[in-house]
Design a protein around this motif. Structure first.
Motif, mmCIF file in Angstrom:
data_model
loop_
_atom_site.group_PDB
_atom_site.id
_atom_site.type_symbol
_atom_site.label_atom_id
_atom_site.label_comp_id
_atom_site.label_asym_id
_atom_site.label_seq_id
_atom_site.Cartn_x
_atom_site.Cartn_y
_atom_site.Cartn_z
ATOM 1 N N ARG A 150 0.832 -1.209 0.000
ATOM 2 C CA ARG A 150 0.000 0.000 0.000
ATOM 3 C C ARG A 150 0.862 1.252 0.000
ATOM 4 O O ARG A 150 0.622 2.197 -0.760
ATOM 5 N N GLN A 151 1.891 1.288 0.839
ATOM 6 C CA GLN A 151 2.779 2.444 0.912
ATOM 7 C C GLN A 151 3.583 2.606 -0.370
ATOM 8 O O GLN A 151 3.789 3.733 -0.846
ATOM 9 N N ARG A 152 4.027 1.489 -0.939
ATOM 10 C CA ARG A 152 4.802 1.552 -2.176
ATOM 11 C C ARG A 152 3.954 2.122 -3.315
ATOM 12 O O ARG A 152 4.404 2.994 -4.064
ATOM 13 N N GLN A 153 2.722 1.659 -3.433
ATOM 14 C CA GLN A 153 1.840 2.174 -4.480
ATOM 15 C C GLN A 153 1.518 3.655 -4.265
ATOM 16 O O GLN A 153 1.399 4.417 -5.231
ATOM 17 N N ARG A 154 1.396 4.061 -3.025
ATOM 18 C CA ARG A 154 1.163 5.482 -2.734
ATOM 19 C C ARG A 154 2.348 6.326 -3.178
ATOM 20 O O ARG A 154 2.193 7.394 -3.778
ATOM 21 N N GLN A 155 3.548 5.841 -2.917
ATOM 22 C CA GLN A 155 4.744 6.557 -3.368
ATOM 23 C C GLN A 155 4.797 6.624 -4.892
ATOM 24 O O GLN A 155 5.176 7.659 -5.452
ATOM 25 N N TYR A 156 4.421 5.537 -5.554
ATOM 26 C CA TYR A 156 4.379 5.563 -7.020
ATOM 27 C C TYR A 156 3.405 6.649 -7.497
ATOM 28 O O TYR A 156 3.701 7.393 -8.438
ATOM 29 N N ARG A 157 2.218 6.721 -6.868
ATOM 30 C CA ARG A 157 1.235 7.722 -7.287
ATOM 31 C C ARG A 157 1.770 9.137 -7.101
ATOM 32 O O ARG A 157 1.574 10.008 -7.959
ATOM 33 N N ILE A 158 2.438 9.373 -5.978
ATOM 34 C CA ILE A 158 2.999 10.703 -5.724
ATOM 35 C C ILE A 158 4.060 11.024 -6.766
ATOM 36 O O ILE A 158 4.052 12.108 -7.369
ATOM 37 N N PHE A 159 4.981 10.102 -6.983
ATOM 38 C CA PHE A 159 6.074 10.286 -7.936
ATOM 39 C C PHE A 159 5.513 10.609 -9.327
ATOM 40 O O PHE A 159 5.885 11.604 -9.953
ATOM 41 N N VAL A 160 4.593 9.768 -9.805
ATOM 42 C CA VAL A 160 4.062 9.945 -11.149
ATOM 43 C C VAL A 160 3.272 11.246 -11.264
ATOM 44 O O VAL A 160 3.393 11.981 -12.249
ATOM 45 N N ALA A 161 2.465 11.558 -10.269
ATOM 46 C CA ALA A 161 1.657 12.780 -10.333
ATOM 47 C C ALA A 161 2.533 14.020 -10.413
ATOM 48 O O ALA A 161 2.228 14.954 -11.163
ATOM 49 N N LEU A 162 3.622 14.053 -9.666
ATOM 50 C CA LEU A 162 4.482 15.238 -9.659
ATOM 51 C C LEU A 162 5.084 15.508 -11.039
ATOM 52 O O LEU A 162 5.394 16.648 -11.368
ATOM 53 N N LEU A 163 5.238 14.453 -11.835
ATOM 54 C CA LEU A 163 5.828 14.627 -13.163
ATOM 55 C C LEU A 163 4.820 14.524 -14.296
ATOM 56 O O LEU A 163 5.053 15.059 -15.378
ATOM 57 N N TRP A 164 3.691 13.839 -14.038
ATOM 58 C CA TRP A 164 2.804 13.481 -15.147
ATOM 59 C C TRP A 164 1.370 13.973 -14.970
ATOM 60 O O TRP A 164 0.542 13.724 -15.844
#
Length: 362
Positions: free
Chosen positions: A324-338
């Motif tokens: 759950r935490q890993r997927q949340r980090q992915y969402r944050i990472f992708v949103a900041l760039l995409w």
């Protein structure tokens, strides 16, 4: 050996603690040996003069420029705090350059060379997408990096979604197969991989004067995201877009129906049924979700909001808290760039804002 994508240097750390983690085809170098990356002031000034005339420096100087940026940002967090501009100074925020060399030169001539001040300072924040599309991506990138080396407190760089291999390799963008080949000829492959390493070190956002948040893409859909959350993201990777390809979730994401749903064939999917997200319905906020029960399967169109706490049709299911935490980090990472709402993510609900509170700034 090259700086590792998985470790982060803290200010004052000894470079001897850095382990090797080379990209494919990247030439081996040792950051503990300053001669492998550090350029004397006269050499960096000469490189800037050459680049401003659209002349590439020698290959060795180009390598050192890239390596210097890698070493510099290895000690930096994802969120860079910059003081507010003083009265009488300027802070210029520049959007996508995309290899358009003439645009960069125009900006430098129009606003003046970067200067940290204290009086009459001219600071630049280049907000990502330095390469791809425009032919002169290598020259634009190297000039920005050289300016950063010469004026570290007057030039700032954010990573954009085009500072990533998934975009660089696309024929229509051309950075790998066209622009680097033109610029570096037979050394194009190792030079690109050195560029790629530098992309992974670039910060994700800047905060100016504790008030202005500057990011290439946008904000995550998750209800509460602090600067500490952003700093916890491991940015030293390619952007994990495939993990967020379905409006913030990976294809195949496990879900459970939160209420009774109507199947595409008219059947009923009951609350508690287990399924998986399959694909997005065009560019809408809808997704096709496939439920399987008693040996049969049915497809349902469900609404997707882009964060687990916002979903109304389905609960997002994770195998563990770590996932759950890993997927949340992915969402944050992708949103900041995409996070360009009209292309990749659903529109943000009205009234939601990113606030820089003392807690968020920690």
């Amino acid at each position: 050996m090259a700086l590792p994508r998985s470790s982060k240097l803290e200010a004052g750390d000894d470079l001897s603690s850095v382990a090797s983690d080379l990209d494919e085809d990247e030439e081996e170098w040792d950051p503990r040996d300053e001669s492998s990356w550090k350029l004397p002031p006269l050499d960096i000034t000469k490189a800037i003069q050459d680049l401003r005339q659209r002349r590439l420096p020698t290959l060795e100087v180009c390598k050192k420029i890239l390596r210097s940026v890698i070493v510099h940002y290895a000690a930096q967090p994802n969120v860079i705090h910059v003081p507010a501009p003083e009265v009488g100074s300027r802070f210029v925020i520049v959007g996508d350059l995309h290899g358009h060399f003439g645009d960069l030169i125009h900006l430098l001539e129009d606003h003046g060379e970067p200067s940290p001040g204290p009086k009459g300072a001219v600071r630049f924040l280049f907000n990502g997408d330095f390469v791809d599309r425009g032919t002169w991506g290598p020259e634009v990138l190297l000039l920005l990096y050289a300016l950063k080396i010469k004026f570290p407190t007057a030039v700032f760089l954010n990573r954009g979604n085009h500072e990533d291999q998934s975009q660089n390799q696309l024929p229509d963008n051309g950075f790998v197969h066209s622009h680097c080949t033109r610029a570096f000829a037979g050394e194009a492959v190792p030079m690109y991989h050195l560029c790629r390493r530098s992309f992974k070190e670039l910060p994700l956002c800047h905060v100016i004067g504790g008030e202005v948040f500057v990011v290439h893409g946008g904000l995550p859909m998750d209800s509460i995201v602090t600067l500490a959350d952003i700093n916890s993201v491991d940015r030293r990777h390619d952007v994990p877009i495939k993990h967020c390809a379905l409006m913030g979730y990976p294809k195949g994401q496990k879900v459970i129906a939160k209420k009774d749903l109507n199947g595409k064939d008219g059947g009923k999917i009951f609350k508690g049924s287990k399924g998986r997200l399959c694909e997005r319905v065009r560019k809408s906020n809808d997704a096709i979700c496939r439920f399987v029960a008693a040996g049969s399967q049915d497809e349902v169109v469900v609404k997707i909001s882009g964060a687990p706490e916002l979903e109304e049709d389905v609960d997002i299911v994770y195998s563990s808290e770590k996932e759950r935490q890993r997927q949340r980090q992915y969402r944050i990472f992708v949103a900041l760039l995409w996070s360009e709402a009209w292309k990749h993510f659903p529109f943000r609900p009205a009234g939601r804002a990113f606030q820089l509170s003392p807690e968020a700034a920690s």
